[in-house]
Enzyme design. Sequence first.
Site, mmCIF file in Angstrom:
data_model
loop_
_atom_site.group_PDB
_atom_site.id
_atom_site.type_symbol
_atom_site.label_atom_id
_atom_site.label_comp_id
_atom_site.label_asym_id
_atom_site.label_seq_id
_atom_site.Cartn_x
_atom_site.Cartn_y
_atom_site.Cartn_z
ATOM 1 N N ALA A 137 18.932 -9.634 -13.564
ATOM 2 C CA ALA A 137 19.686 -8.772 -14.478
ATOM 3 C C ALA A 137 19.086 -8.813 -15.885
ATOM 4 C CB ALA A 137 21.146 -9.209 -14.509
ATOM 5 N N GLU A 138 18.697 -10.015 -16.331
ATOM 6 C CA GLU A 138 18.080 -10.132 -17.664
ATOM 7 C C GLU A 138 16.736 -9.413 -17.710
ATOM 8 O OE1 GLU A 138 19.309 -14.391 -19.476
ATOM 9 O OE2 GLU A 138 18.527 -14.470 -17.435
ATOM 10 N N TYR A 139 15.965 -9.555 -16.627
ATOM 11 C CA TYR A 139 14.671 -8.867 -16.553
ATOM 12 C C TYR A 139 14.872 -7.353 -16.603
ATOM 13 C CZ TYR A 139 10.303 -7.075 -14.630
ATOM 14 O OH TYR A 139 9.143 -6.358 -14.437
ATOM 15 N N GLU B 49 -14.888 -19.374 0.233
ATOM 16 C CA GLU B 49 -13.533 -18.842 0.096
ATOM 17 C C GLU B 49 -13.073 -18.225 1.414
ATOM 18 O OE1 GLU B 49 -14.171 -14.514 -1.819
ATOM 19 O OE2 GLU B 49 -15.079 -16.140 -2.965
ATOM 20 N N LYS C 245 -11.881 -15.403 3.848
ATOM 21 C CA LYS C 245 -12.126 -13.949 3.855
ATOM 22 C C LYS C 245 -10.814 -13.254 4.213
ATOM 23 C CE LYS C 245 -15.185 -10.377 5.680
ATOM 24 N NZ LYS C 245 -14.097 -9.481 6.117
ATOM 25 N N ARG D 159 -12.842 0.727 -2.201
ATOM 26 C CA ARG D 159 -14.283 0.504 -2.083
ATOM 27 C C ARG D 159 -15.020 1.775 -1.681
ATOM 28 N NH1 ARG D 159 -17.953 -0.358 1.775
ATOM 29 N NH2 ARG D 159 -19.767 -1.613 1.234
ATOM 30 N N GLU E 229 -9.168 -8.181 -3.157
ATOM 31 C CA GLU E 229 -8.676 -7.727 -1.855
ATOM 32 C C GLU E 229 -7.165 -7.576 -1.928
ATOM 33 O OE1 GLU E 229 -10.350 -7.022 2.153
ATOM 34 O OE2 GLU E 229 -11.275 -7.527 0.235
ATOM 35 N N CYS F 110 20.368 5.289 29.386
ATOM 36 C CA CYS F 110 20.227 3.881 29.006
ATOM 37 C C CYS F 110 20.156 3.001 30.255
ATOM 38 C CB CYS F 110 21.410 3.465 28.139
ATOM 39 S SG CYS F 110 21.417 1.706 27.721
#
Length: 672
Positions: free
Chosen positions: A36-38, A116, A118, A139, A179, A413
């Site tokens: 609420a404050e945000y 790292e 991928k 890209r 990414e 059904c």
Amino acid sequence: MMDAESARKNIEDLKARIEYHNRRYYQLDDPEISDAEYDSLLQELIALEKQFPQWLTEDSPSRRIGAAPLSKFAPAVHLSPMLSLANAFSEEEILEFDRRLKRFLDSSERLSFVVEPKIDGVAVNLIYSSGVLTTGATRGDGAKGEDVTQNIRTLHTIPLKIQNGSDERLPEQIEIRGEIYMETAAFRKLNERRLAAGEPPFANPRNAAAGSLRQLDASITARRPLKMFCYAVGIVRGRAFTYHHDVLHALKKWGFSVNPFIRQVEGIEKCIEFYRELQDLRNELPYEIDGMVIKVDDLSLQTRLGAVSRSPRWAVACKFAATQATTVIRDIIVNVGRTGTLTPVALMTPVKVGGVTVSRATLHNQDEIDKKDIRIGDTVLVQRAGDVIPEVVKVIVSNRSGREIPFKIPDTCPECGSEVVRLAGEAAHRCIGLSCPAQLRRHIQHFVSRGGMDIEGLGDKLVSQLVNQKLIHDPADLYYLSHDALLNLERMAEKSVSNLLSAIELSKHPSLDKIIFALGIRHVGEHISKILARRFRTLDALINTTENELLAIRDIGPEVSSSILEFFRNASNRRVIEKLKKAGVSPLETISPRSAPLTGKTFVFTGALSRMTRDEAKQIVESLGGQAAGTVTKKTDYVVAGEAAGSKLQKAQKAGIAILSEEEFLRLAGKI
């Protein structure tokens, strides 16, 4: 009335405060203010910018809300090419990559690398001029992509303006590569919502990320749970770097998300160690990875090595073994869900996929079956990624014998014989029977599940008996079951009846998020249930909420808001809630996050726990304001180690993270 200069100062102050809180919420998982404050800060900014449009800038947080829809994406030329990486599919090929580097450099010295995970997502290029985001592009072919700037601005993990907390000068212009991805849990929830709405599900998190990013209407992208890891830069004007790890350090300092598992290592042997570690860790990560990337750390060596064809010599993508296999569809059955949706399921010859035996796969809906032309008897390629439900990727048409049988969802059904309809604009077929026992069974199963009221001993077979014997007609009837009625059911003796009644009694005081989830509101899963519980704190407050209150909550859009309001307006649903209250069901009031004892703390559990399950431990943490994670990172505050704790414990010990026994954790949580 405020003058223009005062407005400018207020706007700059609001922008800085909002971006600070964005970073606390989206990147650090450590909010300092309430939603609420945000929202109040954001609305104040929007009002000022509307009153003084001359101070509306490209880096304003109000730009994240989404602009008018586009008719098509314009092309965007990259300042420097986005090259593709050569692949390595084995440890021997990784060693050969190192040998090639040394031959080219005419050196036998050990090289320094950055390794790292991928990420299996969508590569993008961001251009910042004087620290402000001006362009975001896919890209594409490596030279130019599609201009998706409007959509990029809606991602809270991407700074609209580079943060610079020091006197250090920012680059005049810089390309930042990364990414965009969707976490596995978020992907599952998105698909659940799409299926409930009769929309076709996404095949995998990568497709979901790509489809979400390439929306002509940026407001749709804004509602999708996209994130981004940055991993490199392209053109940099006005700033020089010596090593790739320096680049990553700068990106983190500037407010960008960088994968916490990235490491700087010496020698190719360490790269291979990390490759093995990532393969073990793969299914524990909250997002999908399909390998590892190795890069030469020294940027001057990168320049010397250059590129061959369209790939740099100084980097390689090391791929993991595929989590796919072929099998045969023996039959197709139809499951009826709690909202009446008919879902076709393939029954297959059991096959190992990614280390797990798979014998069933969802086929989603008739459109999916028709698009892939799936038939009973077909040989198919199935895929399983992480803990996502296995799916049929494609049919191996060349294996057909001519005896395969096409499949159509029935017009009635399979559970109650009622008419099955397909509403305009929906992919799902639904049973419209008002008393369909399958829908009631699924609804009760959802209500008593671990994520809901967590009633132990009330399994699927017993639920079926209760429904078939007409002992229950809605979830509230569970709390009015008599001892004698239960004793007359199959396989129910005195002790099992007593245990079940005790479990039902124990479930009367759940946490608020659990009863919200248990009610089965469309589009409201465990995540949204927790958000609603934190915001409203009592069930009555939620029942009497308004559209404006709901739309003011981050992560809740018009579709979810409408579903919640419709649920509580429904007279039948209100009657069930009243029956629950009269039976003594009373959810506990949610503790304010600020006063909760574990607020801001992140826990990781490893090994076998003796006094509770992992889910129960996670619930304790979350009910007290903390977070439970699956992997050990720099953000981890405590690791709770049970019997036979594994690699997570070792990693925590190396990192100096506090280790708790199960008893110490329970004492910290105030449970003993």
